[in-house]
Design a protein around this motif. Structure first.
Motif, PDB file in Angstrom:
ATOM      1  N   THR A 227      -7.451   9.898 -11.092  1.00 13.61           N
ATOM      2  CA  THR A 227      -7.004   8.551 -11.454  1.00 13.61           C
ATOM      3  C   THR A 227      -6.133   7.987 -10.340  1.00 13.61           C
ATOM      4  O   THR A 227      -5.577   8.726  -9.529  1.00 13.61           O
ATOM      5  N   GLN A 228      -6.017   6.666 -10.330  1.00 17.26           N
ATOM      6  CA  GLN A 228      -5.245   5.985  -9.290  1.00 17.26           C
ATOM      7  C   GLN A 228      -4.156   5.126  -9.930  1.00 17.26           C
ATOM      8  O   GLN A 228      -4.418   4.389 -10.874  1.00 17.26           O
ATOM      9  N   GLU A 229      -2.956   5.273  -9.409  1.00 18.89           N
ATOM     10  CA  GLU A 229      -1.836   4.478  -9.912  1.00 18.89           C
ATOM     11  C   GLU A 229      -1.266   3.648  -8.770  1.00 18.89           C
ATOM     12  O   GLU A 229      -0.992   4.167  -7.694  1.00 18.89           O
ATOM     13  N   ILE A 230      -1.115   2.357  -9.020  1.00 16.61           N
ATOM     14  CA  ILE A 230      -0.588   1.441  -8.005  1.00 16.61           C
ATOM     15  C   ILE A 230       0.725   0.855  -8.500  1.00 16.61           C
ATOM     16  O   ILE A 230       0.766   0.222  -9.556  1.00 16.61           O
ATOM     17  N   PHE A 231       1.798   1.084  -7.764  1.00 17.94           N
ATOM     18  CA  PHE A 231       3.106   0.580  -8.159  1.00 17.94           C
ATOM     19  C   PHE A 231       3.476  -0.665  -7.353  1.00 17.94           C
ATOM     20  O   PHE A 231       4.592  -0.809  -6.858  1.00 17.94           O
ATOM     21  N   SER A 232       2.519  -1.547  -7.199  1.00 21.75           N
ATOM     22  CA  SER A 232       2.766  -2.800  -6.488  1.00 21.75           C
ATOM     23  C   SER A 232       1.755  -3.832  -6.960  1.00 21.75           C
ATOM     24  O   SER A 232       0.550  -3.573  -7.003  1.00 21.75           O
ATOM     25  N   ALA A 233       2.246  -4.985  -7.332  1.00 19.43           N
ATOM     26  CA  ALA A 233       1.366  -6.038  -7.838  1.00 19.43           C
ATOM     27  C   ALA A 233       0.589  -6.706  -6.714  1.00 19.43           C
ATOM     28  O   ALA A 233      -0.528  -7.188  -6.910  1.00 19.43           O
ATOM     29  N   ASP A 234       1.150  -6.730  -5.528  1.00 22.19           N
ATOM     30  CA  ASP A 234       0.508  -7.387  -4.389  1.00 22.19           C
ATOM     31  C   ASP A 234      -0.401  -6.415  -3.628  1.00 22.19           C
ATOM     32  O   ASP A 234      -0.256  -5.203  -3.718  1.00 22.19           O
ATOM     33  N   SER A 235      -1.327  -7.006  -2.878  1.00 21.00           N
ATOM     34  CA  SER A 235      -2.183  -6.208  -2.004  1.00 21.00           C
ATOM     35  C   SER A 235      -1.328  -5.631  -0.874  1.00 21.00           C
ATOM     36  O   SER A 235      -0.563  -6.349  -0.231  1.00 21.00           O
ATOM     37  N   LYS A 265      -6.653  17.308 -14.218  1.00 23.40           N
ATOM     38  CA  LYS A 265      -6.428  15.909 -13.824  1.00 23.40           C
ATOM     39  C   LYS A 265      -5.668  15.832 -12.506  1.00 23.40           C
ATOM     40  O   LYS A 265      -4.759  16.625 -12.249  1.00 23.40           O
ATOM     41  N   ILE A 266      -6.055  14.856 -11.694  1.00 18.88           N
ATOM     42  CA  ILE A 266      -5.374  14.586 -10.424  1.00 18.88           C
ATOM     43  C   ILE A 266      -5.056  13.102 -10.365  1.00 18.88           C
ATOM     44  O   ILE A 266      -5.894  12.264 -10.712  1.00 18.88           O
ATOM     45  N   SER A 267      -3.859  12.804  -9.929  1.00 23.09           N
ATOM     46  CA  SER A 267      -3.436  11.402  -9.827  1.00 23.09           C
ATOM     47  C   SER A 267      -3.079  11.065  -8.374  1.00 23.09           C
ATOM     48  O   SER A 267      -2.387  11.837  -7.703  1.00 23.09           O
ATOM     49  N   VAL A 268      -3.587   9.921  -7.914  1.00 23.79           N
ATOM     50  CA  VAL A 268      -3.239   9.412  -6.584  1.00 23.79           C
ATOM     51  C   VAL A 268      -2.445   8.131  -6.785  1.00 23.79           C
ATOM     52  O   VAL A 268      -2.882   7.229  -7.491  1.00 23.79           O
ATOM     53  N   TRP A 269      -1.275   8.060  -6.171  1.00 26.27           N
ATOM     54  CA  TRP A 269      -0.444   6.863  -6.336  1.00 26.27           C
ATOM     55  C   TRP A 269       0.094   6.395  -4.997  1.00 26.27           C
ATOM     56  O   TRP A 269       0.184   7.171  -4.042  1.00 26.27           O
ATOM     57  N   PHE A 270       0.402   5.137  -4.920  1.00 25.33           N
ATOM     58  CA  PHE A 270       1.081   4.619  -3.729  1.00 25.33           C
ATOM     59  C   PHE A 270       1.950   3.433  -4.116  1.00 25.33           C
ATOM     60  O   PHE A 270       1.671   2.718  -5.075  1.00 25.33           O
ATOM     61  N   GLU A 271       3.031   3.286  -3.378  1.00 29.61           N
ATOM     62  CA  GLU A 271       3.944   2.176  -3.627  1.00 29.61           C
ATOM     63  C   GLU A 271       4.629   1.766  -2.332  1.00 29.61           C
ATOM     64  O   GLU A 271       4.749   2.554  -1.395  1.00 29.61           O
TER      65      GLU A 271
END
Length: 289
Positions: A227-235, A265-271
């Motif tokens: 799964t992918q988690e994005i902690f930023s609303a903007d590109s 489960k594996i999670s990829v996130w960036f912020e």
């Protein structure tokens, strides 16, 4: 010196030295600084120029700091002041031979290192060509219309499905081999100091998606969900080497898959924080104890 096991050739004529050195393999030349008809410094220069592997010990009864420094600058390996005891001469010869041995080992190591780099580079390029052929052939078979099960007769569907799975394995293993070859090439380039960084304007979201897409077949083989988690609303965009960063991320994901149990489960996130981009890979596999 002869009594202590050394093979010694002597001459009182400095003009004979070059001819003598040509006839045999000598390790050391012991040269007097002051000789009739020739300066010892001149003979030192000749020996170091024409017989660079021979170590030279200078002996003299007229020692000064200036001549000692000049001799060392011109390639002398040691400097003995007359009169000296035989023990002192033996110690100097033994020390000079030891230095010669160490130098030889260092040269051998450098040559081995060079051969290793050449081997890595050559074998990487040699592997790359057949891998590309295998990969291209598998891709063509898997994408051909005749290979789609719905368009084949009922009696051939099971056989086609089995073949398709085999080609998937070929494609997956070929990708692994291509990655190994790429790593070998990068290693060879780093060793040679030629690793090039190609920076460009990259969108992090696309970079992460591409890395996940590349590793997805490996995750599917263990029924692992990524799964992918994005902690930023903007590109989020950044100036970086797209392929190198994707390679790092793919390696992290591959490692996470390796140590995560089936159906894990594996999670990829960036912020984006304080002008920096943080990218993380988390899994519920085995921890580090």
């Amino acid at each position: 010196l002869t009594k202590n096991g050394y093979n010694v050739t002597t001459t009182t004529n400095p003009f004979e030295v070059v001819d003598i050195l040509k006839k045999d393999d000598f390790d050391i030349a012991i040269v007097d600084l002051r000789m009739p008809d020739m300066d010892g410094m001149k003979l030192l220069e000749t020996i170091k120029k024409d017989f660079s592997k021979i170590e030279v010990i200078i002996i003299t009864a007229h020692a000064t700091i200036e001549t000692a420094i000049e001799c060392l600058k011109k390639g002398a390996d040691d400097y003995l002041i007359k009169p000296f005891e035989i023990k002192e001469l033996l110690m100097t010869v033994e020390k000079t031979l030891e230095v010669k041995r160490i130098k030889s080992q260092l040269v051998s190591l450098k040559e081995m290192d060079k051969l290793k780099d050449e081997f890595i580079s050559t074998i990487s390029h040699e592997l790359k060509t057949p891998l590309q052929a295998i990969s291209g052939a598998a891709e063509l078979v898997m994408s051909s219309k005749e290979f789609v099960a719905e368009k084949r007769k009922q009696s051939r569907r099971k056989e086609d499905e089995a073949c398709y799975k085999l080609f998937e394995i070929i494609a997956r293993q070929t990708e692994k081999m291509k990655k190994l070859v790429s790593d070998l090439l990068d290693f060879a380039k780093m060793e040679a100091g030629f690793l090039e960084i190609k920076k460009s304007h990259c969108e992090i979201n696309k970079l992460v998606n591409d890395a996940i897409k590349e590793i997805q077949p490996l995750a599917d083989s263990k029924k692992i969900e990524i799964t992918q988690e994005i902690f930023s609303a903007d590109s989020v965009c950044v100036n970086c080497d797209y392929e190198k960063i994707k390679q790092v991320l793919t390696n992290l994901l591959s490692n996470a898959i390796k140590y995560t149990q089936e159906s894990g489960k594996i999670s990829v996130w960036f912020e984006k924080t304080a002008g920096e981009i943080d990218i993380g890979v988390e899994d519920n596999g085995k921890g580090i104890s």
